[in-house]
Design a protein around this motif. Structure first.
Motif, mmCIF file in Angstrom:
data_model
loop_
_atom_site.group_PDB
_atom_site.id
_atom_site.type_symbol
_atom_site.label_atom_id
_atom_site.label_comp_id
_atom_site.label_asym_id
_atom_site.label_seq_id
_atom_site.Cartn_x
_atom_site.Cartn_y
_atom_site.Cartn_z
ATOM 1 N N GLU A 166 0.448 9.121 9.847
ATOM 2 C CA GLU A 166 -0.836 9.219 9.141
ATOM 3 C C GLU A 166 -0.779 8.539 7.779
ATOM 4 N N LEU A 167 0.290 8.777 7.048
ATOM 5 C CA LEU A 167 0.439 8.155 5.738
ATOM 6 C C LEU A 167 0.578 6.640 5.857
ATOM 7 N N GLY A 170 0.855 -1.182 0.000
ATOM 8 C CA GLY A 170 0.000 0.000 0.000
ATOM 9 C C GLY A 170 0.887 1.227 0.000
ATOM 10 N N ARG A 171 0.467 2.258 -0.701
ATOM 11 C CA ARG A 171 1.244 3.496 -0.779
ATOM 12 C C ARG A 171 0.366 4.677 -0.409
ATOM 13 N N ALA A 172 1.019 5.710 0.124
ATOM 14 C CA ALA A 172 0.346 6.988 0.380
ATOM 15 C C ALA A 172 1.406 8.070 0.366
ATOM 16 N N GLN A 173 0.991 9.267 -0.016
ATOM 17 C CA GLN A 173 1.914 10.395 -0.021
ATOM 18 C C GLN A 173 1.140 11.670 0.289
ATOM 19 N N GLN A 219 -2.838 5.188 6.363
ATOM 20 C CA GLN A 219 -3.570 5.202 5.099
ATOM 21 C C GLN A 219 -3.048 4.111 4.161
ATOM 22 N N ALA A 220 -1.740 3.990 4.069
ATOM 23 C CA ALA A 220 -1.139 2.968 3.201
ATOM 24 C C ALA A 220 -1.477 1.560 3.701
ATOM 25 N N THR A 221 -1.550 1.382 5.007
ATOM 26 C CA THR A 221 -1.901 0.075 5.570
ATOM 27 C C THR A 221 -3.321 -0.309 5.176
ATOM 28 N N ARG A 222 -4.254 0.648 5.221
ATOM 29 C CA ARG A 222 -5.626 0.366 4.776
ATOM 30 C C ARG A 222 -5.630 -0.020 3.296
ATOM 31 N N ARG A 223 -4.826 0.662 2.510
ATOM 32 C CA ARG A 223 -4.759 0.349 1.067
ATOM 33 C C ARG A 223 -4.156 -1.035 0.831
#
Length: 121
Positions: free
Chosen positions: A78-79, A36-39, A82-86
């Motif tokens: 926070e990111l 999972g990725r987030a930025q 979010q990435a873990t949920r993705r």
């Protein structure tokens, strides 16, 4: 009343588990690595995690480093969430055909709500 044969039932369950394992293995082969990725919106900080939330990478640009350390740390946390949920959503989408909804939810993998940003799935 039919007689219950525990040995036969155990064999049936073992065979069912073997088939589910083979279906899951085939799904993983088709999907490739699951992460999972987030930025941040400006791309200054980015994270990539494995299912379950283990950090695989953190990217900080020189622009990000202008912020206070506690701000950077909070954004990374926070990111990462979010990435873990993705990653959980991606794991769910990959394995749902093989294992089913109930089994995946019991392991903590759930699909993302339709209104959540799908960046990096």
């Amino acid at each position: 009343m039919a007689e219950f044969d525990i040995g036969r039932e155990a064999d049936r369950l073992a065979q069912e588990m073997d088939r589910a394992g083979e279906r899951a293995r085939a799904q993983f082969e088709r999907s490739g690595p699951i992460t999972g990725r987030a930025q941040t919106s400006d791309g200054a900080i980015g994270v990539e995690v494995l299912p379950g939330g283990k950090l695989k990478s953190v990217k900080l640009t020189p622009y990000a480093l202008r912020s206070a350390p506690e701000v950077i740390a909070r954004q990374i946390v926070e990111l990462s969430n979010q990435a873990t949920r993705r990653a959980g959503d991606r794991m769910y989408q990959t394995l749902a055909p093989a294992l089913g909804d109930g089994q995946l939810r019991s392991m903590g993998y759930e699909p993302l709500p339709d209104d959540e940003d799908g960046y990096g799935r």
